[in-house]
Write a protein that holds these residues in place. Structure first.
Motif, PDB file in Angstrom:
ATOM      1  N   ARG A  36       0.830  -1.214   0.000  1.00 30.67           N
ATOM      2  CA  ARG A  36       0.000   0.000   0.000  1.00 30.67           C
ATOM      3  C   ARG A  36       0.859   1.256   0.000  1.00 30.67           C
ATOM      4  O   ARG A  36       0.574   2.218  -0.732  1.00 30.67           O
ATOM      5  N   LEU A  37       1.905   1.259   0.824  1.00 30.32           N
ATOM      6  CA  LEU A  37       2.781   2.429   0.889  1.00 30.32           C
ATOM      7  C   LEU A  37       3.476   2.660  -0.446  1.00 30.32           C
ATOM      8  O   LEU A  37       3.548   3.797  -0.937  1.00 30.32           O
ATOM      9  N   ALA A  38       3.993   1.597  -1.045  1.00 32.84           N
ATOM     10  CA  ALA A  38       4.658   1.727  -2.348  1.00 32.84           C
ATOM     11  C   ALA A  38       3.688   2.231  -3.400  1.00 32.84           C
ATOM     12  O   ALA A  38       4.063   3.029  -4.275  1.00 32.84           O
ATOM     13  N   GLY A  39       2.434   1.802  -3.324  1.00 32.66           N
ATOM     14  CA  GLY A  39       1.430   2.283  -4.276  1.00 32.66           C
ATOM     15  C   GLY A  39       1.184   3.769  -4.133  1.00 32.66           C
ATOM     16  O   GLY A  39       1.058   4.490  -5.133  1.00 32.66           O
ATOM     17  N   ARG A  40       1.112   4.249  -2.893  1.00 30.58           N
ATOM     18  CA  ARG A  40       0.925   5.689  -2.677  1.00 30.58           C
ATOM     19  C   ARG A  40       2.134   6.474  -3.175  1.00 30.58           C
ATOM     20  O   ARG A  40       1.989   7.565  -3.740  1.00 30.58           O
ATOM     21  N   ALA A  63       4.721  18.592  -0.165  1.00 24.12           N
ATOM     22  CA  ALA A  63       3.745  17.799  -0.913  1.00 24.12           C
ATOM     23  C   ALA A  63       3.781  16.339  -0.464  1.00 24.12           C
ATOM     24  O   ALA A  63       2.732  15.680  -0.385  1.00 24.12           O
ATOM     25  N   ALA A  64       4.988  15.828  -0.162  1.00 24.24           N
ATOM     26  CA  ALA A  64       5.109  14.451   0.318  1.00 24.24           C
ATOM     27  C   ALA A  64       4.459  14.295   1.690  1.00 24.24           C
ATOM     28  O   ALA A  64       3.810  13.280   1.977  1.00 24.24           O
ATOM     29  N   ARG A  65       4.614  15.302   2.540  1.00 21.37           N
ATOM     30  CA  ARG A  65       3.937  15.267   3.847  1.00 21.37           C
ATOM     31  C   ARG A  65       2.426  15.233   3.655  1.00 21.37           C
ATOM     32  O   ARG A  65       1.719  14.453   4.311  1.00 21.37           O
ATOM     33  N   ASP A  66       1.942  16.076   2.769  1.00 26.67           N
ATOM     34  CA  ASP A  66       0.504  16.149   2.528  1.00 26.67           C
ATOM     35  C   ASP A  66      -0.032  14.819   1.995  1.00 26.67           C
ATOM     36  O   ASP A  66      -1.179  14.440   2.279  1.00 26.67           O
ATOM     37  N   ALA A  67       0.809  14.123   1.213  1.00 25.55           N
ATOM     38  CA  ALA A  67       0.392  12.846   0.629  1.00 25.55           C
ATOM     39  C   ALA A  67       0.621  11.673   1.582  1.00 25.55           C
ATOM     40  O   ALA A  67       0.251  10.533   1.257  1.00 25.55           O
ATOM     41  N   GLY A  68       1.233  11.926   2.728  1.00 21.79           N
ATOM     42  CA  GLY A  68       1.473  10.868   3.708  1.00 21.79           C
ATOM     43  C   GLY A  68       2.576   9.913   3.330  1.00 21.79           C
ATOM     44  O   GLY A  68       2.588   8.760   3.787  1.00 21.79           O
ATOM     45  N   VAL A  69       3.557  10.374   2.520  1.00 29.79           N
ATOM     46  CA  VAL A  69       4.656   9.486   2.106  1.00 29.79           C
ATOM     47  C   VAL A  69       6.024  10.048   2.491  1.00 29.79           C
ATOM     48  O   VAL A  69       7.048   9.528   2.061  1.00 29.79           O
TER      49      VAL A  69
END
Length: 392
Positions: free
Chosen positions: A13-17, A51-57
């Motif tokens: 799931r994380l890799a997909g995000r 943007a990465a923080r906002d996307a949770g990654v």
């Protein structure tokens, strides 16, 4: 314990995000700046990391339950863009320095240096390599010295090819505190703030690759005085502590570069499907099919060898042999995959209309960075001979 090739669901799931984030946010930013990052445009880094923080990654390597093999899956997804690792705060040299500080730094050093680095508030560099005849492939040639003075240490020496030094908030500097160049021990690591008047960036070195944020610099330590609490780890144990960083960092390099190779292969596959020659699509021509197949084999073999090395370290084993093999094979396999992609795309491949010429420039130095292939082969052969001699 068997090596498990199935990927845990939370890693998938994380890799997909991450893949979605890279495709929708990062790739357009890379195309806009043409992947040239040696000048270190801070607004770009800050924008991508927010943007990465906002996307949770953001900073996925601190995700609970994500071991090195899990990182291999996620980091490869990030490496699909040259800016992906930067956006996620898993780019070199910061990612390796975070690992080192987490393992070796004391509580005060972690608060002062690790916390802002992990948060993306600052960048860092690792000052080890020196101009010849100093430390390079052979770290024992270390010539930079650190001498005790009242209240601490004075560092003197010249470093070069220090990745990310321009704009870094601090350096982890390796200096000799005992012995002479050529000795196996006697090195110590020091934390040096960038505003120390004794540390100066002499120049940024023009190199084949341009995608490392902050570029590669020549750095002078001239009467650079630091306090006693600047010692990272213990005095004279710098080479030992460096191994904490070097093994995993070589593997995370491989993870990120596999993402680059996958992207090059995708570009080649798309071109081979859409471009026709001699009345047939390129992907129906035998010679092109062989190039595609060889790249698929290289990608799978590189990933399998990388995962094996990650498994060794995850199990708490030394892993030096598999780490060297992974670094050597992956560096060369990635280069072959990108080279074949250029060949399949022909004139388009060497033009700026496709990303391949840029990727080609970026991956070639990987066979030198973190130890040239020849040095790793030498070490692999020595270990093999030693292991065989032990059972004769």
């Amino acid at each position: 314990m068997p090596i498990e090739f199935a990927v845990d669901e939370h890693v998938t799931r994380l890799a997909g995000r991450v893949r979605e984030f890279v495709r929708e946010v990062v790739l357009p930013e890379e195309q806009a700046c043409d992947g040239v990052l040696h000048d270190g445009p801070e607004p770009l880094r800050q924008r991508l990391q927010q943007a990465a923080r906002d996307a949770g990654v953001f900073a996925p390597h601190v995700t609970p339950g994500l071991d090195l093999r899990g990182q291999a899956v996620v980091f490869e997804a990030a490496g699909y863009s040259l800016l992906g690792p930067l956006a996620l705060n898993i780019a070199a040299p910061d990612e390796g320095n975070m690992h080192l500080l987490a393992k070796v730094a004391d509580a005060g050093q972690q608060e002062r240096y690790l916390a802002p680095l992990a948060a993306g508030e600052v960048r860092s560099c690792f000052a080890m390599t020196e101009p010849a005849p100093g430390a390079g492939s052979d770290p024992r040639a270390l010539a930079t010295t650190a001498t005790r003075v009242s209240g601490g240490w004075r560092i003197d020496g010249r470093k070069w090819f220090i990745s990310g030094a321009a704009g870094a908030a601090f350096a982890i500097c390796m200096a000799r505190t005992s012995g002479v160049p050529g000795d196996a021990g006697g090195a110590t690591m020091f934390l040096v703030d960038a505003d120390n008047p004794g540390m100066k960036i002499v120049r940024n070195i023009t190199t084949l690759d341009e995608g490392l944020f902050g570029g590669h610099s020549e750095v002078l330590f001239d009467g650079c005085e630091v306090s006693g609490d600047a010692v990272l780890g213990e005095v004279d144990r710098g080479f030992d502590h460096a191994q904490v960083r070097l093994g995993p960092a070589r593997l995370t390099h491989c993870m990120r570069w596999l993402g680059v190779a996958r992207r090059a292969q995708d570009v080649a596959l798309d071109r081979a499907a859409s471009r026709s020659a001699f009345g047939r699509p390129l992907d129906e021509l035998g010679m092109v099919q062989q190039l595609i197949a060889d790249s698929e084999i290289d990608l799978e073999a590189a990933r399998a060898l990388l995962w094996r090395a990650c498994w060794e370290l995850d199990q708490g084993r030394p892993g030096a042999q598999h780490t060297s093999m992974a670094k050597t094979f992956v560096a060369e396999a990635v280069h072959r995959v990108v080279d074949r992609a250029v060949q399949i795309c022909g004139a388009l491949g060497i033009s700026a209309d496709a990303p391949l010429s840029r990727l080609y420039r970026e991956v070639r130095p990987f066979r030198i960075y973190d130890g040239p292939s020849e040095t790793h082969r030498w070490a692999i052969a020595r270990r093999a001979a030693k292991a065989r001699a032990a059972v004769r």
